[in-house]
Design a protein around this motif. Structure first.
Motif, short mmCIF file in Angstrom:
data_model
loop_
_atom_site.label_atom_id
_atom_site.label_comp_id
_atom_site.label_asym_id
_atom_site.label_seq_id
_atom_site.Cartn_x
_atom_site.Cartn_y
_atom_site.Cartn_z
N GLY A 1 0.82 -1.21 0.00
CA GLY A 1 0.00 0.00 0.00
C GLY A 1 0.85 1.26 0.00
N GLU A 2 1.92 1.26 0.80
CA GLU A 2 2.82 2.42 0.82
C GLU A 2 3.46 2.63 -0.54
OE1 GLU A 2 5.58 2.85 4.13
OE2 GLU A 2 4.38 1.40 5.26
N LEU A 3 3.85 1.54 -1.16
CA LEU A 3 4.47 1.61 -2.48
C LEU A 3 3.48 2.13 -3.52
CD1 LEU A 3 7.00 1.08 -4.14
CD2 LEU A 3 6.24 -1.29 -4.39
N GLU A 4 2.26 1.65 -3.46
CA GLU A 4 1.22 2.12 -4.39
C GLU A 4 0.98 3.62 -4.25
OE1 GLU A 4 -0.66 0.86 -6.84
OE2 GLU A 4 0.09 -1.20 -6.74
N ARG A 5 0.90 4.10 -3.01
CA ARG A 5 0.68 5.53 -2.78
C ARG A 5 1.84 6.35 -3.36
NH1 ARG A 5 -1.67 3.20 1.51
NH2 ARG A 5 0.11 3.30 2.93
N PHE A 6 3.06 5.87 -3.16
CA PHE A 6 4.22 6.56 -3.73
C PHE A 6 4.12 6.57 -5.26
CE2 PHE A 6 8.39 6.26 -5.73
CZ PHE A 6 8.97 7.45 -5.31
N ALA A 7 3.78 5.44 -5.83
CA ALA A 7 3.72 5.31 -7.29
C ALA A 7 2.71 6.27 -7.91
CB ALA A 7 3.39 3.87 -7.68
N GLU A 8 1.60 6.48 -7.24
CA GLU A 8 0.57 7.37 -7.78
C GLU A 8 1.12 8.76 -8.10
OE1 GLU A 8 -2.86 7.40 -5.22
OE2 GLU A 8 -3.07 5.22 -5.38
N GLY A 9 2.03 9.25 -7.29
CA GLY A 9 2.57 10.58 -7.53
C GLY A 9 3.93 10.63 -8.19
N HIS A 10 4.59 9.46 -8.34
CA HIS A 10 5.98 9.50 -8.81
C HIS A 10 6.34 8.54 -9.94
CE1 HIS A 10 6.08 11.19 -4.73
NE2 HIS A 10 6.97 12.01 -5.25
N ILE A 11 5.47 7.59 -10.22
CA ILE A 11 5.79 6.63 -11.28
C ILE A 11 4.66 6.67 -12.30
CG2 ILE A 11 6.29 4.23 -11.87
CD1 ILE A 11 7.25 3.81 -8.99
N PRO A 12 4.97 7.03 -13.54
CA PRO A 12 3.90 7.09 -14.54
C PRO A 12 3.32 5.69 -14.79
CG PRO A 12 6.06 7.46 -15.56
CD PRO A 12 6.28 7.36 -14.08
#
Length: 180
Positions: free
Chosen positions: A113-124
């Motif tokens: 979940g933490e990784l998903e939240r990071f990805a939303e704003g930083h990984i296209p």
């Protein structure tokens, strides 16, 4: 192994050695060793040091990656909180995979979940291959830890102890194997 089991005094000694290293290779190795401790407190010191400007900028991402081997949550949380300072130190082509790679040894499903939240704003969305691989790895390692290891522990405590003793005897008497 000394760095893994380091106490504060040993960590400080490794730190002094890193500061005084004569070559870039030795400096890199010693700074990375500061981040492999079993102690979360010492690893946090290494993470803070990584972005302090003391080690060369190219070493910081390696230190964070090294910390993630034993403390994936600590390394992930640090990388997310400090991403604006870490990202410029990583090759542009590797940035989308860097944070997901910190979970290569993680078995905690909550980290997904933490990784998903990071990805939303930083990984296209079109650059999330490493994210998906990291999530699959975490799920697999969690399954191993939760479903398989208890059975292995039971086996070792019962029949496995006898079997492993026999295996050691066999291995110690077996002929050496020569590799090509």
């Amino acid at each position: 192994i000394i760095a893994v089991h380091a106490d504060a005094m040993t960590w400080d000694q490794l730190h002094r050695m890193a500061q005084a290293a004569a070559t870039e290779m030795e400096r890199r190795e010693l700074y990375v060793l500061l981040a492999v401790s079993e102690s979360e407190v010492l690893v946090q010191r290494a993470l803070d040091l990584a972005l302090s400007g003391e080690p060369p900028a190219t070493i910081a991402p390696e230190m964070i990656s090294a910390a993630s081997k034993r403390h994936p949550k600590l390394a992930l949380d640090f990388a997310i909180a400090q991403w604006d300072h870490i990202a410029p130190r990583i090759e542009p082509s590797s940035r989308t995979g860097y944070v997901p790679s910190l979970l290569n040894d993680a078995a905690d499903l909550n980290l997904i979940g933490e990784l998903e939240r990071f990805a939303e704003g930083h990984i296209p969305p079109d650059g999330r291959q490493e994210l998906r691989k990291a999530e699959a790895t975490v799920r697999y390692l969690a399954m191993i830890r939760n479903d398989r290891l208890p059975g292995i522990d039971r086996w070792i405590q019962t029949d496995g102890g006898r079997a492993s003793t026999a295996a050691v005897g066999f291995i110690s008497t077996a002929s050496p194997v020569s590799l090509p």
